[in-house]
Design an enzyme around this catalytic site. Sequence first.
Site, mmCIF file in Angstrom:
data_model
loop_
_atom_site.group_PDB
_atom_site.id
_atom_site.type_symbol
_atom_site.label_atom_id
_atom_site.label_comp_id
_atom_site.label_asym_id
_atom_site.label_seq_id
_atom_site.Cartn_x
_atom_site.Cartn_y
_atom_site.Cartn_z
ATOM 1 N N ASN A 68 0.821 -1.198 0.000
ATOM 2 C CA ASN A 68 0.000 0.000 0.000
ATOM 3 C C ASN A 68 0.856 1.250 0.000
ATOM 4 O OD1 ASN A 68 -0.183 1.804 2.586
ATOM 5 N ND2 ASN A 68 0.123 -0.285 3.342
ATOM 6 N N ASN A 85 4.726 7.502 14.923
ATOM 7 C CA ASN A 85 5.053 6.772 13.694
ATOM 8 C C ASN A 85 6.309 7.396 13.101
ATOM 9 O OD1 ASN A 85 5.145 5.517 11.234
ATOM 10 N ND2 ASN A 85 3.265 6.430 10.438
ATOM 11 N N CYS A 105 8.063 7.478 9.115
ATOM 12 C CA CYS A 105 7.765 8.394 8.015
ATOM 13 C C CYS A 105 9.024 9.191 7.664
ATOM 14 C CB CYS A 105 6.651 9.331 8.440
ATOM 15 S SG CYS A 105 7.062 10.178 9.968
ATOM 16 N N GLY A 121 0.943 -8.009 5.663
ATOM 17 C CA GLY A 121 0.232 -9.277 5.523
ATOM 18 C C GLY A 121 1.115 -10.467 5.864
ATOM 19 N N GLY A 162 2.974 -7.273 12.398
ATOM 20 C CA GLY A 162 3.491 -7.670 11.094
ATOM 21 C C GLY A 162 2.905 -8.993 10.650
#
Lengths: 315, 268
Positions: free
Chosen positions: A67, A124, A127, A214, A240
């Site tokens: 993504n 986060n 980034c 995934g 994860g």
Amino acid sequence: VTNLSVQVGGLSLSNPVMPASGTFAEGLHKAIDFDRLGAFVTKTITRELRAGNPLPRVVESAGGLINSIGIPSKGVAHFLENTLANFAQFAPPLVVSISAPTAEEFAKLAADVTQPGVAAIEANISCPNIEEDGKAFAMRAESTAAVVRHLRAATSLPLWVKLTPNTGDMPEVGRAAEEAGADALVVANTILAMAIDLQTFKPCLGNVMGGLSGPAIKPIVLRQVYQCSRAVKIPVIGCGGISNTEDAVEYMLAGASAVQVGTATFVQPAAMISIIDGLNEFCRRREIANVSDLTGAVINEESDDPDLAWVAPPQ
Amino acid sequence: MEWSPTVVAELAPIIANSAIGEEYRHLVVGCGGTALKARPGQFFQLLCPSSGGEQPFLRRPMSVYAADPIQGSLEFFYKVSGRGTRGLASLKVGDVLDVMGPLGAGFTLPATLRHIVVVGRGAGLATLAPLAKEASAQAISVTAILSARRPDHLFSARLFQSHGAEIIALTDQESTSGPANVERILRRLILEGRCDALYTCGSSRLLRVQQRLAREFDIPGQVAMEQQMACGLGLCFCCVKEFNVGGKIVHRRVCWEGPVFDMKEALP
């Protein structure tokens, strides 16, 4: 009855299962009972309004997806006025994920979201840092230490720091975050990836590169949780590719005190609830009184010395 | 207050999965009560089985063709076009399919309407089909302008007919499906006072025609839109589209704010 409660980075959770940032919003309440979750973790909030990346933003990959959503954000004001009030009706603690392009901006945002109703901050730091040519803060120990120091000074809330799996120095980065005042590590974010369309010869994502998540990434991040949890004293939250109870147990055995479930929710919206029920059942069957007893319970006779545990395996 | 789900993922037994012409298939599955509350324009996320190769990782969105709470059945109409739909085509009676829904915001049919016009093309005909039953239940008369490449692709014509709709069938083969002809037909219906609202799906060209007329005559309208999706619940923001809201471009999630939108705000 199994005691599912866990202590994680300054918070007491009724169970160790929570959503991964970016995979959770009010809409999920149609499918699951929010009060059953260990915690809520918001989509990452930025100070400014962000439209997000060009489409396509998602492409399937073997055992997962890539993504590049680009953190569309309605800004901090919208969060304080709307999101915060929406979650007040529910019991689980609200963890707010934040992101900013500089250490100072990070600190200011952390101060702004330090409000009643917010239980913890998840920074986060995967980034891009515009002060380092867009390299993520969490790629290096120095930049991690700097941003976490700023954050620590800016908020009294429990501070969780979300690391990137794209660094080769993860235990070092984790230690830097711990020394700078982090209360917990979230290991990890998505793995930088790409895909190319064979019809058009163009990248499958509008933003060319994106993050792989995934089941495909589970063994890699599991290893990183193992390494990090041996490198630091603060709790590690595993994130994860967790799709089922077995994955969650495996992460806890590797050293995670809690787990975040993300991509699995896109396929099975009740994945987190199934995992909570499954952990209870697993512990009952194995006669484990507390789910927290699983944390770090992996039996590895060769790595009693924690300094050896995170060096590369012998060639 | 006791919480109960309004979206459920369940293993639905296949009741029928038959070919309709060369490209389309009609899928009927058995479902529980939550799924069968699906409103016209809503959709489901189907966990499609593998078709010989790799298992598609994500679910595939599919609009509801019919939901029958008495029979306990949920119906879809699909065109076999990619990995997901090829997998769907392989399902046999007795197999199960993981269906999740109902999802999204569907069509609204205000009680003040007397005559509506439904304009659909290709696979969009399936999305519009549930409007036939809904309108008939509310005693709203329907003119269905159904467009396809060939007459045998006008698969929901009979369904609309069975609910008393007037059918105007347009096909590429007969050169009747062009936007100019559709505009001519719509103008006639509007002048005859038989178009209180427009409902459309399946064609950007036809959407543009309707947007123009909707503005010219100040007629309300709704369009069902398609987009690649991941979660279906408004979590991931991968299915956003741009809309023109009072001159400002805004992003909306097709799965959450839609898939049915105000026709005048849509950007075809």
